[in-house]
Design a protein around this motif. Structure first.
Motif: not given
Length: 890
Positions: A362-364, A366, A385-386, A388-390, A446, A458
């Protein structure tokens, strides 16, 4: 006759029946001797009670005359005593008839009359009739006992709860009409080995306390009732033993630990079957009910209440509470052997939740929209982007992910450094002036590192921000515009143009920085801020404006970078002033006998022009110069020109018809080679003064003499002067002076007719003078009533195309009547002239000469004012004749 067949009394009925029969026989004898009769009636028949439908009660035949047949539906029972529908007659082709039972009524000896009398009637086709009596006797039969109540029509089933003590379970009710009391009926029960007994009154008892788990679950009892004559009846009674809940159920399954994967969908089976034993027997298996004792703690699970199957009720997510904190779930299962819950048991099972890779990274965001300057250097970090994604999966490696390579438009300008890190950098230049794009669309993915490799796209939109690096530049450092002084206010006189090397082009705004005014007007010029078009806001005057004129223009971009240029405006002289002449309007009077080529009343116009030489003036008469009588000399090349009479007036010859001319004079400067010619105007009113002997024509052949009040203009100064002078003369010379004054006024100022409400008397003045201008020999005034002109010619009007007639001598005209033949001679005048000393053609022409227009009107047009009827005096012998329709000027 029908009434005699239905009487209630038995003896009276027999007597009437005999009378009715005799009457029917009598009717048969009256019908031509043809008779019909019964054979075997009257008679008596017997029938047993409860006889079935169709039982034959009696048989008889019918005697008929040869060739005669029985009518349809006969013989028939027309009445019975007592009334009943229990019997009917079956017909037979052999004339053998049977009285049978219908089955509609049960022939019960105990409830019905023992005897019936049936009246049977027969008709033949010839109309003969016969009526006889059949007596039916009901015979009593011995019947077995009859069970009463439910057991009489169905098998009775009796239910007994297990562990119930011995007691009455059912009571039989039996009835027999042939015996006096029910005590004469005997009851028996088979088989005798069953634990039941029946009393002499029909009451059934149980003999033991039943156990459902040990004894049979049901018993079949055969109950027999027998009367004193040996007749018996049997019925069945079924006794069922009802199981009761008197034993506790218990769980028997061995496995108590189960595991299921995360994200199991609702309905997923956790435990297929919970095994339970119940000593009460198999009958209570379907009545067991299962439940979970702690459903609120774990609402994600449910159990089938009948079969005990444990199911997933809601989505199970290990990455959210409560399963994120606790993966081993303890459920307490509960079972009751019936809905009342009197006997129950509980057990515990453990359910372990296994984590799976069920969540994508999931990213803040897209969709990223980035703006970088076109001057950004290579190697600049555009996006990371690292951070902002988890991934919310609970365990590794389910929560690990990386980034794929960039793709899309502009991927050559950007890259990940290091690969898979999600850190995007600029690798090339993005200078818009070097032809790079203004926008780039990048795509990166991602993705999980373990199956099922969840991934999400993204999108990165990069817009290159222009940087204002260059100043505007004019196409020329200076501009020169030549403008005629006649150019209208608001007109464009030229354009300035500037360019800007910055891309994209954001527009240039033009303005006047300084200059462009005079002492009277501070701002003469205006520039379009978007197009650079230079306009004048006030008219330029070569004679008043200093030329050339100078001003400075400025071009600026949206960030106020500017450039300037100079503008020179040369004002060009132009012929923009019209000639001005004095006087520009005037009233002149000219005698009718003015000589051609002479200056009219010594009149001359003097003209001036601010921007033209006097030698450029050109004089012309634009309108009003009828028959070209007037001209100017000189017609060009001078600022002074005199009005001349170009040709003499000819009123007597009919060429001229009007006495007042209105001339519109054009004076042009004709300032060659300039094409813009200016024109001045002068208006002249010229009145022609007739001679005393000149007849001013008003209507054909007559002269109207009227009196009016003179209205003088300011130019007629001599009239009041003469009047004032005459007032100062002596009274003795008043008559002599008035004579000359009247003569002068009559010659130079002919009075206009004055409207009068009373009819006018017409006075005709005959002028007997030749064409030469001489003093008339004699003047005679006389009264006349009517004059007809002789029209001796015809011609076509060139304007309207209509034909008209004219007098070749006088010039009088009239429209030709379409119904009149050509070359029609007009009749001679009917008016008689008295005291006429001399007549001639010329004098007659003076009387009758007129034009196609009266008082200045055109040919064929009516007068603007229609005169009122005139009083006319005639001789007794003169003829009165009205002018014909279509004549002109009469």
């Amino acid at each position: 006759m029908r009434d005699c067949l239905i009487m209630d009394d038995h003896l009276v009925r027999k007597t009437q029946n005999m009378l009715c029969l005799s009457f029917i026989i009598f009717l048969g004898e009256l019908s031509g001797g043809r008779t019909v009769s019964f054979a075997g009636l009257p008679g008596t028949g017997n029938v047993s009670e409860n006889a079935p439908r169709g039982t034959v009660v009696y048989t008889f035949t019918v005697n008929l005359t040869p060739n005669i047949s029985v009518q349809t539906d006969y013989p028939t029972i027309i009445n019975s005593n007592p009334i009943t529908k229990a019997f009917a007659i079956n017909s037979d082709p052999s004339l053998l008839y049977k009285v049978v039972t219908t089955g509609d009524l049960n022939l019960d000896y105990e409830t019905m009359p023992p005897r019936f009398e049936l009246q049977i009637l027969v008709y033949d086709t010839a109309g003969a009739k016969d009526l006889q009596i059949l007596t039916v006797q009901l015979l009593d039969e011995n019947e077995p006992p009859v069970f009463q109540g439910n057991i009489a029509t169905q098998t009775v089933e009796v239910y007994i709860l297990e562990s119930t003590p011995s007691r009455l379970i059912y009571e039989v009710n039996v009835n027999d009409p042939e015996i006096a009391t029910s005590t004469e009926i005997m009851y028996s029960l088979t088989p005798e080995s069953l634990p039941f007994n029946i009393s002499t009154t029909g009451t059934i008892y149980s003999l033991k306390e039943f156990d459902y788990e040990k004894d049979p679950h049901s018993y079949i009892l055969n109950i027999t009732a027998r009367d004193s004559l040996g007749l018996s009846t049997s019925r069945i009674v079924i006794v069922s033993i009802i199981n009761t809940n008197d034993e506790r159920p218990y769980f028997t399954m061995e496995k108590r630990v189960f595991s299921i994967p995360e994200e199991s969908t609702p309905g997923y089976v956790v435990v297929a079957n919970i095994t339970v034993e119940d000593p009460d027997g198999e009958g209570f298996i379907h009545s067991r009910r299962f439940s979970i004792n702690n459903p609120k703690a774990f609402p994600n699970f449910a159990i089938d209440p009948v079969y005990g199957t444990v199911l997933v009720a809601k989505r199970i997510d290990c990455d959210a509470s409560p399963f994120k904190e606790e993966r081993n779930i303890s459920l307490i299962l509960h079972v009751v052997d019936s809905p009342s819950g009197t006997q129950s048991d509980t057990t515990e099972i453990i359910i372990t939740i296994e984590d799976v890779n069920d969540n994508p990274p999931e990213c803040n965001l897209y969709n990223y929209r980035l703006v970088i300057a076109e001057t950004a250097p290579p190697g600049s970090v555009v996006l990371n982007l690292k951070n902002s994604c988890h991934d919310i999966d609970a365990e590794s490696p389910n929560n690990l992910f990386n980034f794929t390579e960039l793709s899309g438009v502009g991927s050559s300008k950007f890259s990940q450094d290091p690969p898979g890190s999600g850190e995007i950098k600029l690798t090339g230049t993005v200078d818009l002036e070097n032809g790079t794009l203004e926008e780039y669309t990048l795509n990166i993915v991602v993705q999980d590192i373990v199956p099922p490799y969840y991934a999400k796209n993204i999108y990165i939109y990069v817009k290159i921000q222009p940087v204002n690096e260059f100043d505007p530049v004019f196409s020329s450092p200076s501009y020169v515009f030549n403008v005629s002084e006649t150019t209208a206010s608001g007109s464009s006189i030229g354009n300035v143009y500037a360019t800007d090397k910055d891309i994209p082009f954001t527009g240039i705004t033009y303005s006047i920085l300084a200059g462009g005014g005079t002492n009277d007007i501070t701002e003469i010029f205006w520039i379009d801020p978007a197009k650079g078009s230079v306009n004048i806001v006030a008219k330029l005057d070569y004679d008043k404006t200093e030329t050339p004129m100078y001003f400075t223009v400025q071009a600026s971009d949206n960030e106020h970078k500017t450039a300037i240029a100079s503008v020179t405006v040369n004002v060009l002289a132009a012929n923009d002033e019209p000639p001005i002449c004095l006087p520009n309007s005037y009233l002149l009077e000219v005698p009718v006998d003015q000589t051609a080529g002479t200056n009219i009343a010594d009149f001359a116009i003097r003209c001036t022009d601010l921007d033209s030489s006097p030698r450029s003036f050109l004089y012309s008469i634009n309108s009003g110069n009828i028959n070209n009588h007037f001209t100017f000399s000189p017609s060009a090349g001078s600022n002074v020109s005199r009005l001349l009479l170009a040709s003499p007036f000819d009123y007597e010859g009919g060429l001229d018809q009007i006495w007042e001319y209105r001339l519109l004079i054009f004076v042009t400067d004709n300032n060659l080679p300039t094409t813009n010619i200016q024109t001045g105007t002068v208006t002249l009113t010229i009145k022609v003064i007739p001679n005393p002997t000149t007849v001013v024509p008003t209507t054909p052949g007559i002269t109207l003499v009227t009196s009016r009040e003179n209205v003088y203009s300011a130019l007629a100064w001599y009239v009041p002067f003469i009047i004032s002078l005459g007032g100062l003369l002596l009274l003795g010379l008043l008559g002599y002076l008035l004579y000359f004054l009247a003569k002068y006024v009559r010659t130079h100022c002919p009075p206009k007719p004055k409207a009068d409400k009373k009819p006018l008397k017409i006075k005709i003045m005959l002028h007997f003078s030749p064409i030469e201008k001489k003093k008339p020999k004699k003047e005679v005034v006389w009264e006349m009533t009517n004059i007809n002109t002789v029209f001796d010619g015809e011609a076509r009007d060139p304007v309207t195309g209509k034909w008209y007639e004219y007098n070749s001598k006088s010039g009088a005209r009239r429209w030709k009547d379409k119904n009149m033949p050509s070359n029609l001679e007009a009749k001679a005048p009917v008016a008689q002239v008295a005291a006429l000393e001399k007549t001639s053609d010329s004098s007659q022409g003076n009387l009758s000469r007129t034009e196609g227009k009266t008082s200045g009107g055109k040919l064929g047009e009516p007068n603007q004012k229609t005169p009122k009827p005139l009083e006319k005096k005639t001789d007794q012998n003169s003829n009165q004749q009205k002018p014909k329709e279509g004549s002109l000027g009469l």
